[in-house]
Write a protein that holds these residues in place. Sequence first.
Motif, PDB file in Angstrom:
ATOM      1  N   ILE A 151      25.115  63.829  79.114  1.00 30.59           N
ATOM      2  CA  ILE A 151      25.500  64.796  78.075  1.00 30.59           C
ATOM      3  C   ILE A 151      26.915  64.527  77.586  1.00 30.59           C
ATOM      4  N   PHE A 152      27.807  64.134  78.499  1.00 29.40           N
ATOM      5  CA  PHE A 152      29.200  63.847  78.136  1.00 29.40           C
ATOM      6  C   PHE A 152      29.441  62.344  77.961  1.00 29.40           C
ATOM      7  N   ASP A 153      28.382  61.576  77.706  1.00 28.97           N
ATOM      8  CA  ASP A 153      28.533  60.134  77.553  1.00 28.97           C
ATOM      9  C   ASP A 153      29.454  59.790  76.389  1.00 28.97           C
ATOM     10  N   THR A 154      30.182  58.697  76.547  1.00 28.82           N
ATOM     11  CA  THR A 154      31.172  58.321  75.539  1.00 28.82           C
ATOM     12  C   THR A 154      30.534  57.956  74.201  1.00 28.82           C
ATOM     13  N   GLN A 155      29.472  57.161  74.222  1.00 28.63           N
ATOM     14  CA  GLN A 155      28.880  56.663  72.982  1.00 28.63           C
ATOM     15  C   GLN A 155      27.719  57.515  72.482  1.00 28.63           C
ATOM     16  N   TYR A 156      26.880  57.988  73.407  1.00 29.04           N
ATOM     17  CA  TYR A 156      25.650  58.663  72.979  1.00 29.04           C
ATOM     18  C   TYR A 156      25.542  60.090  73.523  1.00 29.04           C
ATOM     19  N   ASP A 170      35.349  62.445  63.898  1.00 25.89           N
ATOM     20  CA  ASP A 170      34.533  61.501  64.656  1.00 25.89           C
ATOM     21  C   ASP A 170      34.910  61.558  66.144  1.00 25.89           C
ATOM     22  N   TRP A 171      34.035  62.200  66.926  1.00 26.37           N
ATOM     23  CA  TRP A 171      34.242  62.271  68.377  1.00 26.37           C
ATOM     24  C   TRP A 171      33.479  61.183  69.116  1.00 26.37           C
TER      25      TRP A 171
END
Length: 320
Positions: A151-156, A170-171
């Motif tokens: 859920i807190f993944d950097t890319q997805y 853009d987060w």
Amino acid sequence: MSTISMPEVTSNAAAPSDPGPARKRRRFPWAPLALLTPALIMLAVFIGWPLVQLVIMSFQKFGRAQIFGAPPEFIGLDNYVAVLADPEFWAVLGRSVALCVVSVVATMLLGVAIAVMMTKLGAVMRTAVSVSLLLAWAMPALTATIVWGWIFDTQYGLVNWVLTQVTGKDWMGHSWLIDPLSFFAVAAIIITWGAIPFVAFSTYAGLSQVPGEVLEASSLDGAGGFARFRLIVFPYIRSILLVLLVLQVIWDLRVFAQIYALQSIGGVRAETNTIGVYIYSVSMASGDLGAGGAISVILVVILLAISAVWIRTMLRSEES
């Protein structure tokens, strides 16, 4: 005339018998002891003996050589002195206490709030909430941490996508685990999410024992919802909340799986260690089981002190 004197009549009422030295001694309660014996044996074997071994190891130089058969060397309090003089230990302990305080406060507030909400819901919605809580409670801590890591993944990650849609900024690509503060924020969310069901169910069971006629009478007298909870409901469930509070402090202070898994996903281990992971790192990664044993004993002493405060409070409440 002569008077006839009547003999004095004495009372023959039976006096209470004096048991004297022949009083029958009370028998020792062998039956309860026999029933407790299997549990006591299990506690002694699986908890007592390892704890004794841990204490002994904390007074020894026990490293990799001792793991492979070399005799340990008794060094007294050197392990404790080295641990207590290490600034890293105090930094780790401070982080652990701060994480514990945040997680416990959030868990207790949300758990009690959900329990109160469940008393107001109908049967269908209460069942739905109960099933949701059970699913969260049944999920293993490691599995839950991996899911939250996605859920807190950097890319997805879902969080980054939602923030991008809501704020217009853009987060995507933002790492929540690389910074220690956001790392512990994510850890607190995971720990709280897994602990809320236990607090909610236990509190709801206590709330079901509050007399409805007392609440109804207070409502007719004009007492608001918060006043009813503070003056009527809280005294009924105070002992339950105290037990839950102490248990949550003990569990959250020694948390391990969530922190270790998050570090494996992307956290900086040196800046995010808590006391449980720190013990593992010192004992297994560094191979210094003596120092790891000393840290473990210090943690046990802290937890025993917390438990002693709880027991003393419980005894005082029972006496009053």
